[in-house]
Design an enzyme around this catalytic site. Structure first.
Site, PDB file in Angstrom:
ATOM      1  N   ASP A 109     -58.776  14.956  12.639  1.00 41.64           N
ATOM      2  CA  ASP A 109     -57.827  14.573  11.333  1.00 41.64           C
ATOM      3  C   ASP A 109     -57.441  15.859  10.961  1.00 41.64           C
ATOM      4  O   ASP A 109     -58.684  16.642  11.024  1.00 41.64           O
ATOM      5  CB  ASP A 109     -58.763  13.264  11.220  1.00 41.64           C
ATOM      6  CG  ASP A 109     -57.578  12.692   9.812  1.00 41.64           C
ATOM      7  OD1 ASP A 109     -56.797  12.164  10.438  1.00 41.64           O
ATOM      8  OD2 ASP A 109     -57.430  12.639   8.993  1.00 41.64           O
ATOM      9  N   ARG A 158     -56.826  24.257  13.121  1.00 44.33           N
ATOM     10  CA  ARG A 158     -57.736  23.799  14.749  1.00 44.33           C
ATOM     11  C   ARG A 158     -58.357  25.476  15.963  1.00 44.33           C
ATOM     12  O   ARG A 158     -59.421  24.483  16.490  1.00 44.33           O
ATOM     13  CB  ARG A 158     -56.613  22.827  15.421  1.00 44.33           C
ATOM     14  CG  ARG A 158     -56.872  21.783  16.095  1.00 44.33           C
ATOM     15  CD  ARG A 158     -55.851  21.199  16.774  1.00 44.33           C
ATOM     16  NE  ARG A 158     -55.734  20.931  16.053  1.00 44.33           N
ATOM     17  CZ  ARG A 158     -54.146  20.537  15.060  1.00 44.33           C
ATOM     18  NH1 ARG A 158     -53.719  21.333  15.294  1.00 44.33           N
ATOM     19  NH2 ARG A 158     -53.962  19.317  13.984  1.00 44.33           N
TER      20      ARG A 158
HETATM   21  P1  ITT Z   1     -53.495  11.426  15.776  1.00 43.93           P
HETATM   22  O1  ITT Z   1     -53.530  11.089  14.323  1.00 43.93           O
HETATM   23  O2  ITT Z   1     -52.659  10.766  17.045  1.00 43.93           O
HETATM   24  O3  ITT Z   1     -54.724  12.682  16.304  1.00 43.93           O
HETATM   25  P2  ITT Z   1     -51.728  12.907  14.246  1.00 43.93           P
HETATM   26  O4  ITT Z   1     -50.500  13.480  14.406  1.00 43.93           O
HETATM   27  O5  ITT Z   1     -51.147  11.311  13.298  1.00 43.93           O
HETATM   28  O6  ITT Z   1     -52.009  12.405  15.610  1.00 43.93           O
HETATM   29  P3  ITT Z   1     -52.994  12.649  11.968  1.00 43.93           P
HETATM   30  O7  ITT Z   1     -53.369  12.127  11.412  1.00 43.93           O
HETATM   31  O8  ITT Z   1     -54.135  13.747  12.081  1.00 43.93           O
HETATM   32  O9  ITT Z   1     -52.614  13.441  13.293  1.00 43.93           O
HETATM   33  O10 ITT Z   1     -51.957  13.794  11.205  1.00 43.93           O
HETATM   34  C1  ITT Z   1     -52.465  15.716  10.776  1.00 43.93           C
HETATM   35  C2  ITT Z   1     -50.544  15.743  10.497  1.00 43.93           C
HETATM   36  O11 ITT Z   1     -50.547  16.900   9.915  1.00 43.93           O
HETATM   37  C3  ITT Z   1     -49.939  15.886  11.726  1.00 43.93           C
HETATM   38  O12 ITT Z   1     -49.124  14.575  11.950  1.00 43.93           O
HETATM   39  C4  ITT Z   1     -49.299  17.107  10.799  1.00 43.93           C
HETATM   40  O13 ITT Z   1     -47.817  16.982   9.873  1.00 43.93           O
HETATM   41  C5  ITT Z   1     -49.819  17.627  10.096  1.00 43.93           C
HETATM   42  N1  ITT Z   1     -50.557  19.053  11.201  1.00 43.93           N
HETATM   43  C6  ITT Z   1     -51.884  18.781  11.213  1.00 43.93           C
HETATM   44  N2  ITT Z   1     -51.980  19.986  11.817  1.00 43.93           N
HETATM   45  C7  ITT Z   1     -51.362  20.508  12.160  1.00 43.93           C
HETATM   46  C8  ITT Z   1     -50.766  22.826  12.677  1.00 43.93           C
HETATM   47  O14 ITT Z   1     -51.124  22.798  13.041  1.00 43.93           O
HETATM   48  N3  ITT Z   1     -49.130  22.637  12.500  1.00 43.93           N
HETATM   49  C9  ITT Z   1     -48.645  21.520  11.555  1.00 43.93           C
HETATM   50  N4  ITT Z   1     -48.966  20.480  11.138  1.00 43.93           N
HETATM   51  C10 ITT Z   1     -49.987  20.200  10.952  1.00 43.93           C
END
Ligand code: ITT
Length: 203
Positions: free
Chosen positions: A75, A191
């Site tokens: 997350d 990450r």
């Molecule tokens: P999962 O829950 O299936 O893993 P998700 O996209 O919904 O996928 P999250 O709930 O963790 O994941 O939301 C994280 C959001 O934060 C993600 O959709 C991006 O908008 C942002 N984010 C996270 N890591 C990022 C990165 O490395 N680069 C750009 N945006 C990122």
């Protein structure tokens, strides 16, 4: 003492293709199978947690329950100081349009609008957080975190990466995450840092 991963299979508890590619690259060559949860009938659980940890734990627990495998959940999100940490755990939600689809151009426009309301002065400091949970079928889990600090710049720059990458400029770099070679980003990102901790502790 951290538990070591000694199984034959690991499932990635995410639907986000950007995350999946980054994880696979961060693991590199491995002697176990890395499976995408997309191969199962996976209804992503509601992320009802109040923190990155709680949401990561919800996803990991559900993925392990469904597959019977050790799972790895992430997350993550962007926290902007001027916005008191928003969008934070709601980073993905800010991209959801009225028809239910996700659009990060839309999310970035909202982000900029919210920042502009605050009479900010540059730099607009922010950080990305990644909270990882490695979860075993006997309910044991290990957790790891990574953060990267930087600032929000707009208009966004670069077409690489995913999510909010075009508007995030990490401290000490001239390229946004959207401009940076994606594997260079992966090494220094929230990450990448969280995975570094996990790999050292459990693999
Ligand atoms: P999962 O829950 O299936 O893993 P998700 O996209 O919904 O996928 P999250 O709930 O963790 O994941 O939301 C994280 C959001 O934060 C993600 O959709 C991006 O908008 C942002 N984010 C996270 N890591 C990022 C990165 O490395 N680069 C750009 N945006 C990122």
């Amino acid at each position: 003492m951290n538990r070591k991963f000694q199984e034959q299979d690991l499932v990635l508890a995410t639907h986000n293709t950007g995350k999946i590619e980054e994880f696979k690259h961060l693991f590199g060559e491995v002697n176990f199978n890395i499976t995408d949860i997309g191969q199962y009938y996976w209804q992503p659980p509601e992320e009802t947690g109040k923190s990155f940890w709680e949401n990561s734990l919800i996803k990991a627990r559900e993925a392990t329950k469904l597959t019977g495998l050790v799972s790895l959940a992430d997350d993550s999100g962007l926290c902007v100081d001027r916005l008191k940490g928003a969008p934070g755990i709601y980073s993905a939600d800010w991209a959801v349009k009225s028809n239910g689809s996700r659009d990060f151009k839309f999310a970035i426009e909202k982000l900029v609008r919210e920042i502009e309301k605050t009479n900010f002065e540059n730099p607009c400091t922010a950080h990305f957080i990644c909270s990882l949970i490695l979860y075993w079928p006997d309910n044991h889990f290990e957790k790891f975190e990574g953060k990267i600090f930087g600032e929000i710049v707009w208009p966004g720059r670069g077409e690489k990466g995913h999510g909010y990458d075009p508007v995030f400029l990490p401290n000490g770099y001239k390229e946004t995450f959207g401009q940076m070679d994606r594997w260079k980003k992966n090494k220094i990102s929230h990450r990448g840092l969280a995975m570094d901790n996990l790999l050292k502790a459990c693999f």
